[in-house]
Motif scaffolding. Structure first.
Motif, PDB file in Angstrom:
ATOM      1  N   MET A   1     155.963  75.744  72.553  1.00 21.42           N
ATOM      2  CA  MET A   1     155.360  75.432  73.840  1.00 21.42           C
ATOM      3  C   MET A   1     155.641  76.574  74.820  1.00 21.42           C
ATOM      4  O   MET A   1     156.738  77.108  74.872  1.00 21.42           O
ATOM      5  CB  MET A   1     155.928  74.106  74.362  1.00 21.42           C
ATOM      6  N   SER A   2     154.675  76.915  75.586  1.00 24.42           N
ATOM      7  CA  SER A   2     154.786  78.044  76.492  1.00 24.42           C
ATOM      8  C   SER A   2     155.669  77.733  77.696  1.00 24.42           C
ATOM      9  O   SER A   2     155.669  76.615  78.213  1.00 24.42           O
ATOM     10  CB  SER A   2     153.388  78.427  76.990  1.00 24.42           C
ATOM     11  N   ASN A   3     156.409  78.735  78.133  1.00 21.18           N
ATOM     12  CA  ASN A   3     157.199  78.587  79.356  1.00 21.18           C
ATOM     13  C   ASN A   3     156.484  79.224  80.547  1.00 21.18           C
ATOM     14  O   ASN A   3     157.070  79.417  81.596  1.00 21.18           O
ATOM     15  CB  ASN A   3     158.608  79.146  79.172  1.00 21.18           C
ATOM     16  N   ILE A   4     155.189  79.541  80.383  1.00 20.91           N
ATOM     17  CA  ILE A   4     154.348  80.019  81.482  1.00 20.91           C
ATOM     18  C   ILE A   4     153.699  78.789  82.094  1.00 20.91           C
ATOM     19  O   ILE A   4     152.974  78.060  81.413  1.00 20.91           O
ATOM     20  CB  ILE A   4     153.284  81.022  80.996  1.00 20.91           C
ATOM     21  N   LYS A   5     153.981  78.542  83.361  1.00 21.92           N
ATOM     22  CA  LYS A   5     153.593  77.273  83.989  1.00 21.92           C
ATOM     23  C   LYS A   5     152.722  77.479  85.221  1.00 21.92           C
ATOM     24  O   LYS A   5     152.875  78.458  85.949  1.00 21.92           O
ATOM     25  CB  LYS A   5     154.848  76.482  84.399  1.00 21.92           C
ATOM     26  N   SER A   6     151.868  76.520  85.464  1.00 28.14           N
ATOM     27  CA  SER A   6     151.075  76.500  86.694  1.00 28.14           C
ATOM     28  C   SER A   6     152.007  76.156  87.860  1.00 28.14           C
ATOM     29  O   SER A   6     153.140  75.714  87.665  1.00 28.14           O
ATOM     30  CB  SER A   6     149.975  75.439  86.599  1.00 28.14           C
ATOM     31  N   ARG A   7     151.513  76.321  89.059  1.00 28.62           N
ATOM     32  CA  ARG A   7     152.306  75.973  90.249  1.00 28.62           C
ATOM     33  C   ARG A   7     152.701  74.494  90.208  1.00 28.62           C
ATOM     34  O   ARG A   7     153.843  74.145  90.460  1.00 28.62           O
ATOM     35  CB  ARG A   7     151.500  76.299  91.505  1.00 28.62           C
ATOM     36  N   LYS A   8     151.751  73.634  89.879  1.00 22.07           N
ATOM     37  CA  LYS A   8     152.027  72.193  89.814  1.00 22.07           C
ATOM     38  C   LYS A   8     153.130  71.899  88.785  1.00 22.07           C
ATOM     39  O   LYS A   8     154.076  71.157  89.064  1.00 22.07           O
ATOM     40  CB  LYS A   8     150.746  71.435  89.465  1.00 22.07           C
ATOM     41  N   GLU A   9     153.003  72.492  87.604  1.00 25.04           N
ATOM     42  CA  GLU A   9     153.995  72.260  86.548  1.00 25.04           C
ATOM     43  C   GLU A   9     155.368  72.770  86.961  1.00 25.04           C
ATOM     44  O   GLU A   9     156.373  72.101  86.721  1.00 25.04           O
ATOM     45  CB  GLU A   9     153.564  72.961  85.254  1.00 25.04           C
ATOM     46  N   ILE A  10     155.439  73.949  87.577  1.00 24.37           N
ATOM     47  CA  ILE A  10     156.738  74.523  87.939  1.00 24.37           C
ATOM     48  C   ILE A  10     157.407  73.677  89.013  1.00 24.37           C
ATOM     49  O   ILE A  10     158.632  73.521  89.021  1.00 24.37           O
ATOM     50  CB  ILE A  10     156.632  76.020  88.312  1.00 24.37           C
ATOM     51  N   LEU A  11     156.624  73.083  89.919  1.00 24.92           N
ATOM     52  CA  LEU A  11     157.206  72.213  90.945  1.00 24.92           C
ATOM     53  C   LEU A  11     157.757  70.927  90.327  1.00 24.92           C
ATOM     54  O   LEU A  11     158.818  70.434  90.736  1.00 24.92           O
ATOM     55  CB  LEU A  11     156.176  71.903  92.034  1.00 24.92           C
ATOM     56  N   GLU A  12     157.080  70.401  89.329  1.00 26.90           N
ATOM     57  CA  GLU A  12     157.576  69.211  88.619  1.00 26.90           C
ATOM     58  C   GLU A  12     158.863  69.535  87.859  1.00 26.90           C
ATOM     59  O   GLU A  12     159.819  68.759  87.868  1.00 26.90           O
ATOM     60  CB  GLU A  12     156.506  68.670  87.665  1.00 26.90           C
ATOM     61  N   ILE A  13     158.890  70.689  87.216  1.00 23.55           N
ATOM     62  CA  ILE A  13     160.084  71.127  86.485  1.00 23.55           C
ATOM     63  C   ILE A  13     161.240  71.316  87.466  1.00 23.55           C
ATOM     64  O   ILE A  13     162.364  70.880  87.193  1.00 23.55           O
ATOM     65  CB  ILE A  13     159.793  72.430  85.701  1.00 23.55           C
ATOM     66  N   ARG A  14     160.985  71.934  88.596  1.00 27.82           N
ATOM     67  CA  ARG A  14     162.040  72.145  89.607  1.00 27.82           C
ATOM     68  C   ARG A  14     162.613  70.818  90.074  1.00 27.82           C
ATOM     69  O   ARG A  14     163.833  70.684  90.216  1.00 27.82           O
ATOM     70  CB  ARG A  14     161.481  72.945  90.791  1.00 27.82           C
ATOM     71  N   ALA A  15     161.760  69.830  90.306  1.00 28.43           N
ATOM     72  CA  ALA A  15     162.234  68.510  90.752  1.00 28.43           C
ATOM     73  C   ALA A  15     163.151  67.887  89.691  1.00 28.43           C
ATOM     74  O   ALA A  15     164.214  67.337  90.023  1.00 28.43           O
ATOM     75  CB  ALA A  15     161.048  67.595  91.045  1.00 28.43           C
ATOM     76  N   ALA A  16     162.775  68.016  88.425  1.00 30.72           N
ATOM     77  CA  ALA A  16     163.602  67.473  87.341  1.00 30.72           C
ATOM     78  C   ALA A  16     164.936  68.211  87.240  1.00 30.72           C
ATOM     79  O   ALA A  16     165.991  67.593  87.049  1.00 30.72           O
ATOM     80  CB  ALA A  16     162.848  67.551  86.010  1.00 30.72           C
ATOM     81  N   LEU A  17     164.905  69.522  87.395  1.00 31.93           N
ATOM     82  CA  LEU A  17     166.132  70.324  87.326  1.00 31.93           C
ATOM     83  C   LEU A  17     167.077  69.981  88.467  1.00 31.93           C
ATOM     84  O   LEU A  17     168.292  69.946  88.295  1.00 31.93           O
ATOM     85  CB  LEU A  17     165.801  71.817  87.347  1.00 31.93           C
ATOM     86  N   ARG A  18     166.515  69.703  89.638  1.00 36.51           N
ATOM     87  CA  ARG A  18     167.328  69.310  90.798  1.00 36.51           C
ATOM     88  C   ARG A  18     168.070  68.007  90.485  1.00 36.51           C
ATOM     89  O   ARG A  18     169.254  67.876  90.750  1.00 36.51           O
ATOM     90  CB  ARG A  18     166.451  69.162  92.044  1.00 36.51           C
ATOM     91  N   LYS A  19     167.348  67.044  89.893  1.00 39.55           N
ATOM     92  CA  LYS A  19     167.959  65.748  89.539  1.00 39.55           C
ATOM     93  C   LYS A  19     169.064  65.921  88.499  1.00 39.55           C
ATOM     94  O   LYS A  19     170.037  65.174  88.494  1.00 39.55           O
ATOM     95  CB  LYS A  19     166.893  64.781  89.015  1.00 39.55           C
ATOM     96  N   GLU A  20     168.901  66.900  87.614  1.00 41.26           N
ATOM     97  CA  GLU A  20     169.901  67.175  86.573  1.00 41.26           C
ATOM     98  C   GLU A  20     171.083  67.981  87.099  1.00 41.26           C
ATOM     99  O   GLU A  20     172.048  68.230  86.370  1.00 41.26           O
ATOM    100  CB  GLU A  20     169.262  67.945  85.414  1.00 41.26           C
ATOM    101  N   GLY A  21     170.999  68.430  88.340  1.00 46.12           N
ATOM    102  CA  GLY A  21     172.071  69.236  88.919  1.00 46.12           C
ATOM    103  C   GLY A  21     172.109  70.668  88.419  1.00 46.12           C
ATOM    104  O   GLY A  21     173.136  71.350  88.530  1.00 46.12           O
TER     105      GLY A  21
END
Length: 159
Positions: A1-21
């Protein structure tokens, strides 16, 4: 799976990473004609946190900033190359002349630029610091740059 992400995808990933600390490091740039200086810089940036997000200037952004002859490599090629570097966790694009908007949206824990930028001139500094993050610079180990590479190639191969 690619780690090249759209703006929408990267914002969703950032939100999840924030929750994970997870500590998210953010940097940006053109990354046209990858050289040792780029790789050293990205390795050092990654060492500052858990996840490194790299936002690449789009082709149109680079043309506005550096002129019609750039970029040398198109954005999909540049993204493919940097996304396959071990230090880089995610790659996304920004079309604006500066990364201010994406930094405002992501609010990284650590914002990193090269030491050729003084901290007070780094775009996004205020928003990162206002949200408890830090802004850092990385000293370059060599004077390598894409502009230098282009000059070397032109000088060596002119007829």
């Amino acid at each position: 799976m690619s780690n090249i992400k759209s703006r929408k995808e990267i914002l969703e990933i950032r939100a999840a990473l924030r929750k994970e600390g997870k500590k998210v490091v953010f940097t940006n740039g053109c990354f046209d004609l990858i050289h040792s200086g780029h790789v050293d810089y990205l390795v050092k940036a990654k060492e500052m946190g858990d996840i490194l997000i790299l936002a690449l200037n789009s082709d149109s952004s680079i043309k506005r900033i550096k002129g019609d002859k750039r970029p040398i490599l198109q954005q999909d090629e540049r993204a493919f190359i940097v996304s396959n570097l071990k230090a880089v966790d995610y790659v996304t694009f920004f079309d604006e002349d500066t990364p201010a908007k994406i930094i405002d949206e992501l609010i990284p824990d650590i914002l990193v630029k090269g030491a050729d930028w003084s901290i007070d001139r780094i775009v996004g500094r205020e928003v990162v610091e206002a949200n408890g993050g830090v802004v850092k610079t990385i000293k370059f180990v060599n004077e390598q740059s894409t502009s230098n590479l282009i000059k070397i190639i032109k000088d060596r191969y002119k007829d």
